[in-house]
Design a protein around this motif. Sequence first.
Motif, PDB file in Angstrom:
ATOM      1  N   GLN A   1       0.287  -1.376  -0.022  1.00  0.00           N
ATOM      2  CA  GLN A   1      -0.008   0.100  -0.048  1.00  0.00           C
ATOM      3  C   GLN A   1       1.009   0.945  -0.322  1.00  0.00           C
ATOM      4  OE1 GLN A   1      -3.140  -0.028  -0.138  1.00  0.00           O
ATOM      5  NE2 GLN A   1      -3.091   2.999  -0.474  1.00  0.00           N
ATOM      6  N   ILE A   2       0.636   2.286  -1.261  1.00  0.00           N
ATOM      7  CA  ILE A   2       1.454   2.712  -1.486  1.00  0.00           C
ATOM      8  C   ILE A   2       0.499   4.407  -1.170  1.00  0.00           C
ATOM      9  CG2 ILE A   2       3.298   4.310  -2.413  1.00  0.00           C
ATOM     10  CD1 ILE A   2       4.705   1.596  -3.370  1.00  0.00           C
ATOM     11  N   ASP A   3       1.263   5.328  -0.684  1.00  0.00           N
ATOM     12  CA  ASP A   3      -0.259   6.557  -0.615  1.00  0.00           C
ATOM     13  C   ASP A   3       0.565   7.675  -1.077  1.00  0.00           C
ATOM     14  OD1 ASP A   3      -1.998   5.435   0.714  1.00  0.00           O
ATOM     15  OD2 ASP A   3      -0.620   5.903   2.801  1.00  0.00           O
ATOM     16  N   ILE A   4       2.028   7.777  -1.648  1.00  0.00           N
ATOM     17  CA  ILE A   4       2.495   8.363  -2.355  1.00  0.00           C
ATOM     18  C   ILE A   4       2.459   8.466  -3.744  1.00  0.00           C
ATOM     19  CG2 ILE A   4       4.254  10.010  -2.581  1.00  0.00           C
ATOM     20  CD1 ILE A   4       5.583   8.615   0.179  1.00  0.00           C
TER      21      ILE A   4
ATOM     22  N   GLU B   1       2.865   5.122  -8.959  1.00  0.00           N
ATOM     23  CA  GLU B   1       3.155   4.972 -10.346  1.00  0.00           C
ATOM     24  C   GLU B   1       3.753   4.620 -10.823  1.00  0.00           C
ATOM     25  OE1 GLU B   1       2.526   8.501 -11.860  1.00  0.00           O
ATOM     26  OE2 GLU B   1       0.338   8.691 -11.142  1.00  0.00           O
ATOM     27  N   VAL B   2       4.900   4.979 -10.038  1.00  0.00           N
ATOM     28  CA  VAL B   2       6.592   3.984 -10.479  1.00  0.00           C
ATOM     29  C   VAL B   2       6.440   2.549 -10.226  1.00  0.00           C
ATOM     30  CG1 VAL B   2       9.395   4.140  -9.624  1.00  0.00           C
ATOM     31  CG2 VAL B   2       8.287   5.997 -10.404  1.00  0.00           C
ATOM     32  N   ARG B   3       5.829   2.066  -8.873  1.00  0.00           N
ATOM     33  CA  ARG B   3       6.344   0.869  -8.477  1.00  0.00           C
ATOM     34  C   ARG B   3       5.292  -0.039  -9.866  1.00  0.00           C
ATOM     35  NH1 ARG B   3       2.556  -1.275  -5.021  1.00  0.00           N
ATOM     36  NH2 ARG B   3       0.454   0.397  -5.367  1.00  0.00           N
ATOM     37  N   ASP B   4       3.730   0.596 -10.613  1.00  0.00           N
ATOM     38  CA  ASP B   4       3.021   0.226 -11.157  1.00  0.00           C
ATOM     39  C   ASP B   4       3.966  -0.136 -12.197  1.00  0.00           C
ATOM     40  OD1 ASP B   4       1.324  -0.455  -9.520  1.00  0.00           O
ATOM     41  OD2 ASP B   4      -0.566   1.917 -10.804  1.00  0.00           O
ATOM     42  N   ALA B   5       4.551   0.499 -12.821  1.00  0.00           N
ATOM     43  CA  ALA B   5       5.432   0.981 -14.553  1.00  0.00           C
ATOM     44  C   ALA B   5       6.532  -0.192 -14.042  1.00  0.00           C
ATOM     45  CB  ALA B   5       6.299   1.992 -14.295  1.00  0.00           C
ATOM     46  N   PHE B   6       6.931  -0.523 -12.603  1.00  0.00           N
ATOM     47  CA  PHE B   6       7.854  -1.134 -12.483  1.00  0.00           C
ATOM     48  C   PHE B   6       7.702  -2.978 -12.972  1.00  0.00           C
ATOM     49  CE2 PHE B   6      10.480  -4.368  -9.700  1.00  0.00           C
ATOM     50  CZ  PHE B   6      12.081  -3.874  -9.849  1.00  0.00           C
ATOM     51  N   ILE B   7       6.309  -2.893 -11.962  1.00  0.00           N
ATOM     52  CA  ILE B   7       5.653  -4.006 -12.275  1.00  0.00           C
ATOM     53  C   ILE B   7       5.354  -4.875 -13.591  1.00  0.00           C
ATOM     54  CG2 ILE B   7       3.758  -5.307 -11.518  1.00  0.00           C
ATOM     55  CD1 ILE B   7       5.285  -5.481  -9.253  1.00  0.00           C
ATOM     56  N   PHE B   8       4.639  -3.455 -14.203  1.00  0.00           N
ATOM     57  CA  PHE B   8       4.577  -3.816 -15.353  1.00  0.00           C
ATOM     58  C   PHE B   8       5.481  -4.276 -16.153  1.00  0.00           C
ATOM     59  CE2 PHE B   8       4.339  -2.348 -20.183  1.00  0.00           C
ATOM     60  CZ  PHE B   8       2.890  -2.215 -20.447  1.00  0.00           C
ATOM     61  N   GLN B   9       6.999  -3.682 -16.394  1.00  0.00           N
ATOM     62  CA  GLN B   9       8.332  -4.621 -16.355  1.00  0.00           C
ATOM     63  C   GLN B   9       8.279  -6.050 -16.450  1.00  0.00           C
ATOM     64  OE1 GLN B   9      11.051  -1.352 -15.747  1.00  0.00           O
ATOM     65  NE2 GLN B   9      11.706  -1.855 -17.772  1.00  0.00           N
ATOM     66  N   CYS B  10       7.879  -6.295 -14.662  1.00  0.00           N
ATOM     67  CA  CYS B  10       8.123  -7.610 -14.636  1.00  0.00           C
ATOM     68  C   CYS B  10       7.512  -8.604 -15.338  1.00  0.00           C
ATOM     69  CB  CYS B  10       7.958  -7.561 -13.450  1.00  0.00           C
ATOM     70  SG  CYS B  10       9.048  -7.273 -12.401  1.00  0.00           S
ATOM     71  N   PHE B  11       6.131  -7.556 -15.722  1.00  0.00           N
ATOM     72  CA  PHE B  11       5.504  -9.338 -16.381  1.00  0.00           C
ATOM     73  C   PHE B  11       5.223  -9.335 -18.125  1.00  0.00           C
ATOM     74  CE2 PHE B  11       3.608  -9.324 -11.711  1.00  0.00           C
ATOM     75  CZ  PHE B  11       4.057 -10.382 -11.620  1.00  0.00           C
ATOM     76  N   THR B  12       5.702  -8.164 -18.595  1.00  0.00           N
ATOM     77  CA  THR B  12       6.367  -7.919 -19.742  1.00  0.00           C
ATOM     78  C   THR B  12       7.010  -8.124 -20.372  1.00  0.00           C
ATOM     79  OG1 THR B  12       6.358  -5.464 -19.613  1.00  0.00           O
ATOM     80  CG2 THR B  12       4.295  -6.117 -19.669  1.00  0.00           C
ATOM     81  N   GLY B  13       7.990  -7.387 -20.166  1.00  0.00           N
ATOM     82  CA  GLY B  13      10.188  -7.983 -19.799  1.00  0.00           C
ATOM     83  C   GLY B  13      10.599  -6.857 -20.516  1.00  0.00           C
ATOM     84  N   PHE B  14       9.495  -5.746 -20.747  1.00  0.00           N
ATOM     85  CA  PHE B  14      10.156  -4.085 -21.583  1.00  0.00           C
ATOM     86  C   PHE B  14      10.768  -3.260 -21.342  1.00  0.00           C
ATOM     87  CE2 PHE B  14       5.883  -5.197 -24.026  1.00  0.00           C
ATOM     88  CZ  PHE B  14       6.550  -4.575 -25.614  1.00  0.00           C
ATOM     89  N   ALA B  15      12.075  -2.609 -21.993  1.00  0.00           N
ATOM     90  CA  ALA B  15      13.097  -2.255 -21.380  1.00  0.00           C
ATOM     91  C   ALA B  15      12.639  -0.760 -21.011  1.00  0.00           C
ATOM     92  CB  ALA B  15      14.132  -2.100 -22.680  1.00  0.00           C
ATOM     93  N   TYR B  16      12.865  -0.150 -20.382  1.00  0.00           N
ATOM     94  CA  TYR B  16      12.329   1.246 -20.039  1.00  0.00           C
ATOM     95  C   TYR B  16      11.918   2.509 -21.464  1.00  0.00           C
ATOM     96  CZ  TYR B  16      12.578   6.245 -19.034  1.00  0.00           C
ATOM     97  OH  TYR B  16      12.123   7.494 -19.122  1.00  0.00           O
ATOM     98  N   GLN B  17      13.517   2.326 -22.238  1.00  0.00           N
ATOM     99  CA  GLN B  17      13.124   2.670 -23.761  1.00  0.00           C
ATOM    100  C   GLN B  17      11.555   2.057 -24.305  1.00  0.00           C
ATOM    101  OE1 GLN B  17      15.420   2.663 -26.707  1.00  0.00           O
ATOM    102  NE2 GLN B  17      14.922   3.547 -28.204  1.00  0.00           N
ATOM    103  N   ASP B  18      11.152   1.260 -23.987  1.00  0.00           N
ATOM    104  CA  ASP B  18      10.375   0.713 -24.635  1.00  0.00           C
ATOM    105  C   ASP B  18       8.868   0.784 -24.523  1.00  0.00           C
ATOM    106  OD1 ASP B  18      11.459  -0.275 -27.489  1.00  0.00           O
ATOM    107  OD2 ASP B  18      12.780  -1.643 -25.770  1.00  0.00           O
TER     108      ASP B  18
END
Length: 431
Positions: A253-256, A261-278
């Motif tokens: 649980q993150i209130d900031i 949003e950064v956590r969600d982006a990181f999880i998105f990467q963990c389950f897609t394998g996309f690099a930052y740029q992509d």
Amino acid sequence: MKFKQNLSLLFWLYRGKASKDGKAPIYVRITIDGTDTDISLGKKIHPDFWNSDAKLVTATTAEAKIINLRIVQAQAEIEKHFLVLQSQVNHVTPAMLKNAYLGLPLSHSKAKPEKAAGLSQTLLAAFDEFIAIFEKKAKKGIRSEGTLRHWRSTKRKVEAFIRFRYQRKDIDMTEIDQCFAEEFYDYLTLHLDEPLSEVTAKKLVKWTRQIVKMGVKKKVIASNPLEGFVCSGGNKEVMPLELFEVEVIHKKQIDIDRISEVRDAFIFQCFTGFAYQDMYNLSPENIVKVGRSGEKWLIKDRGKTEVTEMVPILPVVQELIDKYQGHPYCKVNNRLIPVNSNFRYNVYLKELAVICGIKRPLNTHLARHTFADMMLNNGVPLEDVGKMLGHRNIRTTQRYARVRKQRISDHMALVKQKLFTDSGKLRAISS
């Protein structure tokens, strides 16, 4: 008829070439039967730490140990080359021995550098020429903007090194010697306010070597002085996150908002394998329905390799896409996920690791390794994982295939079941 020749080596400090920080370069003087020549070792030290009697550095720092080791190695290598030359020629001169040590032809003369008549170019001008062409390719989408930034950063590092070593703004390509690569590497790993890692420093030397190689192709210089520097240092193993760690990050649980949003982006990467740029450039147009069932996939040409990445959208990824569908940033920029600049993203990931109690740094590359690890451990073939990651070559994907504790545990459980009873006794061997 061969005559016995006497070799003498003297390591000395060239105080007249001291830089602004007071450090002077270390030279070795090769003397054979009264004739001598000097070679720079590509190392500098403050005169206060130079022992003129022992011809060694007296400081106890890591840098001092490296310099002393270099002195010992140089002496051994020069003596070895001297013995080899004695078996090959009747009379060994200091110039011949110097060239043999530097890997040059025995008859090489620095007084007449080999280059095409009328051609001249400085090192930074060569960088500028290369970067200008790369910029045009990046604008057309042929090359990556991220790689372009790395080239610009490399040029800035080389520019700073030239000021550090030569006290000048630029140098001619013909002035580059074989010590340049090692001195540049030492500058990056020892002299910067925030020294680079060995792997990163070697990569910058490798890119600089590529620029110098262009000078050889254009016949500005006859050969590449940086060619002998070994830039490979092995691939640093990146241990992926354990699945329970990914779960902790996902459910925290993150209130900031910025961290959430950064956590969600990181999880998105963990389950897609996309690099930052992509991930940064993903838009709704990259969602493609595949097959008769209309399964949703993310399909995009990877910026770095231009290989098409295609990843089926897992439920957790679909939840994130739905969550940010109405986000102001995503609506204005036509993006799937709100992503910060690369710098801010990595800074916020450090905060996220602390908040979630993860005892290791989080970064975008770790997310890709975690994705690959999850896929491989759940039976997805290596070739398919490589396609999802956008790799050109399967050998690149093989670096992501690590033997994990869970896999060992599962295999040992099968062995245990076959060899032992439930009470732990060794089963009887059937005849």
